[in-house]
Design a protein around this motif. Structure first.
Motif, PDB file in Angstrom:
ATOM      1  N   MET A  66     138.512  70.577 -31.044  1.00 38.03           N
ATOM      2  CA  MET A  66     137.965  69.501 -30.211  1.00 38.03           C
ATOM      3  C   MET A  66     136.921  70.033 -29.249  1.00 38.03           C
ATOM      4  O   MET A  66     137.039  71.156 -28.791  1.00 38.03           O
ATOM      5  N   HIS A 105     134.833  68.407 -26.124  1.00 38.08           N
ATOM      6  CA  HIS A 105     134.569  67.226 -25.311  1.00 38.08           C
ATOM      7  C   HIS A 105     133.709  67.601 -24.117  1.00 38.08           C
ATOM      8  O   HIS A 105     133.611  68.768 -23.748  1.00 38.08           O
ATOM      9  N   GLN A 146     144.047  59.052 -25.240  1.00 41.61           N
ATOM     10  CA  GLN A 146     143.963  60.178 -26.165  1.00 41.61           C
ATOM     11  C   GLN A 146     145.257  60.341 -26.969  1.00 41.61           C
ATOM     12  O   GLN A 146     145.224  60.551 -28.179  1.00 41.61           O
ATOM     13  N   ILE A 147     146.404  60.194 -26.314  1.00 40.58           N
ATOM     14  CA  ILE A 147     147.666  60.368 -27.031  1.00 40.58           C
ATOM     15  C   ILE A 147     147.918  59.190 -27.971  1.00 40.58           C
ATOM     16  O   ILE A 147     148.555  59.337 -29.014  1.00 40.58           O
ATOM     17  N   SER A 195     145.989  59.987 -31.019  1.00 38.65           N
ATOM     18  CA  SER A 195     146.666  61.066 -31.734  1.00 38.65           C
ATOM     19  C   SER A 195     147.890  60.569 -32.512  1.00 38.65           C
ATOM     20  O   SER A 195     148.179  61.059 -33.594  1.00 38.65           O
ATOM     21  N   GLN A 196     148.603  59.590 -31.959  1.00 37.40           N
ATOM     22  CA  GLN A 196     149.844  59.107 -32.595  1.00 37.40           C
ATOM     23  C   GLN A 196     149.615  57.978 -33.589  1.00 37.40           C
ATOM     24  O   GLN A 196     150.425  57.749 -34.487  1.00 37.40           O
ATOM     25  N   ARG A 208     144.700  65.226 -39.286  1.00 35.74           N
ATOM     26  CA  ARG A 208     145.927  65.947 -38.946  1.00 35.74           C
ATOM     27  C   ARG A 208     147.159  65.292 -39.562  1.00 35.74           C
ATOM     28  O   ARG A 208     148.121  65.957 -39.908  1.00 35.74           O
ATOM     29  N   ARG A 268     145.319  59.665 -15.814  1.00 32.13           N
ATOM     30  CA  ARG A 268     145.869  59.498 -17.171  1.00 32.13           C
ATOM     31  C   ARG A 268     146.527  58.128 -17.322  1.00 32.13           C
ATOM     32  O   ARG A 268     147.722  57.946 -17.030  1.00 32.13           O
ATOM     33  N   LEU A 305     150.234  66.108 -28.662  1.00 31.45           N
ATOM     34  CA  LEU A 305     150.022  65.512 -27.336  1.00 31.45           C
ATOM     35  C   LEU A 305     148.534  65.318 -27.083  1.00 31.45           C
ATOM     36  O   LEU A 305     148.129  64.478 -26.300  1.00 31.45           O
ATOM     37  N   ASP A 306     147.710  66.130 -27.717  1.00 30.33           N
ATOM     38  CA  ASP A 306     146.256  66.077 -27.628  1.00 30.33           C
ATOM     39  C   ASP A 306     145.772  66.432 -26.218  1.00 30.33           C
ATOM     40  O   ASP A 306     146.565  66.818 -25.361  1.00 30.33           O
ATOM     41  N   SER A 307     144.474  66.312 -26.007  1.00 21.81           N
ATOM     42  CA  SER A 307     143.859  66.784 -24.757  1.00 21.81           C
ATOM     43  C   SER A 307     144.337  65.993 -23.539  1.00 21.81           C
ATOM     44  O   SER A 307     144.678  64.828 -23.660  1.00 21.81           O
ATOM     45  N   TRP A 308     144.315  66.647 -22.390  1.00 23.48           N
ATOM     46  CA  TRP A 308     144.498  65.993 -21.092  1.00 23.48           C
ATOM     47  C   TRP A 308     145.838  65.277 -20.970  1.00 23.48           C
ATOM     48  O   TRP A 308     145.939  64.221 -20.332  1.00 23.48           O
TER      49      TRP A 308
END
Lengths: 336, 336
Positions: free
Chosen positions: A1, A3, A79-80, A83-84, A110, A203, B221-224
């Protein structure tokens, strides 16, 4: 990644302390929602409670005009969720409208999913079961109109497919969001809190989706995913519609100033949103590095060597520093 | 899921506002690490940076005495680590030393894994590929000694298995943690920040595991994943070893007072940690509800109807309120 928004690498390569740098490498609003007001101690000390989460979600539903047929979920950032999400969506080919924010494609890969990057949202492959559109797009700001989005969702629905809409920058483009117009439930809409409200460190992000999908994502994130401070500050900010409208106008003014400044210094802006400008330059990487030597951090893209993305400087003095630096390094860049 | 620490349901069932209640339903330290100090604005506004994360992890490695052969990862609380872990561990039967914190079993079942609850960590089934031990255990405080844990890890290692150790309450039991003694890398250790430091709303937790497992969890969990305020406050608190030692002594004193108070009021304490006492009562649910009618919220357990868990009240006046309430409701409970 890879960013923007992290000066760690910049300082290793080009020196200086954080205070020396002007960071325009992200699309995060440099004018944060006021956070100096003290939080209640329980925001820090107690496990985040259900009642506080319900209040946050109610404020988000109102701010984002989420229709009643969709459920809403809060997460510690989108972001999570990105990812999920691949683990929760139906099998089948994934079409991503690119070039765009790379985390979407990376997450599907992934999870072992086949992805195809398509350049036009109006020409999705017939076999696509899942389509991903970032709207407005990052980094070019490309906007797909709401009617077209609804029609794409309908086409996907007929084959049991899902449209994933990342509306991370929709707050600054009033009218761009498909959410108020959705009656279908085969659309997943992601909303970022930190970008428009200028609180990326907090977040907080949201997902609006079907009553089938939201509980499955909630289970993956499990209890207490969102922090107490994020619950409190998020609820206050999302309910503050006056601040939001005023900020939309302010950002529109500031992007105009930035666009003029860049144009006057040899950089043609051809895209972006009110939070960042995307400009073309024959040698964007050399320009990026020349700016970095002057402690101005911008964003360039592996896949498009003539693109440079520049976020709002955040003040007239910072804008002036950018303009003067561009003027100063211009001979250096053009002689390369 | 059914956890302590949320007064939402209590207030719906028994009325009152948050200020009316004494919440002893969790094992969260009622004396939080000082958080009133203002954060740097960048903690809220910027994307959490790599350098800040590295600092936090270095502080965690020192505080938890993590050996060099294991990697360390930070997450927004251990709950999401518990939820994601089953997807990353090898196939095969899962043995959970119970009764214990129910989220472990629930997470494995959600991931489609077969679980078996065993009552003794010294008699794990031969076929178990993964063993889960909460140490000290929640709610009974059962401690497995470090040598036995190392031996269990070795046994599992011989069959390609993994030991998952949830050390959520190890901060208050100095010497209980296996981390300083680990040379094997088939052990996953979870550490909770919020409980001992009294900052459950901050959302911060850690996983120490092999160089194979940690990057895979980090990718999920990915970034941040961890907020800016959690990076700042977590780093300061974990580095403050004086506060930690003083707090361990204070909590040991307070649990003694609580244990005496409960014993003097007909409740036999038979387990717990310095953050909570587990007591036996012939009708624990009736006692729980009688206390709730007096706005004191405790924790009872579906699987053990004679158990009641009571966290530290946090002040001598709160302890006195608990004692007086227990004395007052005693006739009511015993007549049932």
């Amino acid at each position: 990644m890879h960013h923007g928004g992290d000066l760690t690498d910049a300082m290793i390569r080009f020196g200086g302390t954080k205070a020396d740098w002007l960071d325009v490498s992200t699309g995060i609003n440099p004018h944060p929602y006021p956070f100096a007001s003290t939080f209640s101690p329980s925001a820090w000390c107690d496990l985040p409670g259900k009642a506080a989460l319900e209040k946050l979600l109610a404020a988000a539903r109102t701010a984002y005009k989420c229709p009643a047929n969709l459920q809403m979920l809060a997460a510690p950032g989108t972001q999570i969720l990105i990812s999920q999400l691949p683990y929760l969506l139906p099998e089948g080919p994934v079409a991503i409208c690119g070039p765009t924010y790379t985390s979407h494609g990376e997450a599907f890969v992934r999870a072992g999913r086949a992805i195809e990057e398509v350049t036009s949202p109006y020409a999705l492959p017939d076999r696509a079961k899942i389509a991903v559109i970032v709207n407005p797009n990052n980094p070019d700001g490309r906007l797909v109109d709401v009617q077209s989005l609804l029609s794409i969702a309908q086409t996907l629905r007929e084959r049991g497919g899902i449209l994933v809409l990342d509306e991370a920058f929709a707050d600054v483009a009033p009218g761009a969001s498909v959410l108020p117009h959705l009656s279908a439930d085969n659309v997943v809409v992601l909303r970022s809190f930190g970008k428009f409200f200028g609180l990326a460190g907090l977040r907080l992000g949201f997902m609006a989706a079907s009553a089938e999908l939201v509980p499955r994502m909630a289970t993956r994130l499990d209890s207490w995913a969102v922090s107490g401070p994020a619950l409190e500050l998020g609820t206050a900010a999302l309910a503050d519609l006056d601040w939001q409208v005023a900020m939309q106008r302010q950002l529109a003014d500031e992007i105009t100033d930035l666009t003029l400044c860049l144009g006057n210094n040899g950089l043609t802006v051809f895209g972006g949103t009110p939070l960042y400008a995307l400009a073309a330059h024959p040698n964007a990487v050399a320009l990026h590095e020349a700016l970095a030597r002057q402690k101005i951090w911008t964003r360039v893209f592996d896949y498009a060597p003539t693109w440079i993305r520049i976020g709002l400087p955040g003040s007239s003095s910072a804008l002036q520093r950018l303009a003067e630096t561009l003027a100063k390094i211009s001979p250096e860049i053009h002689s390369q």
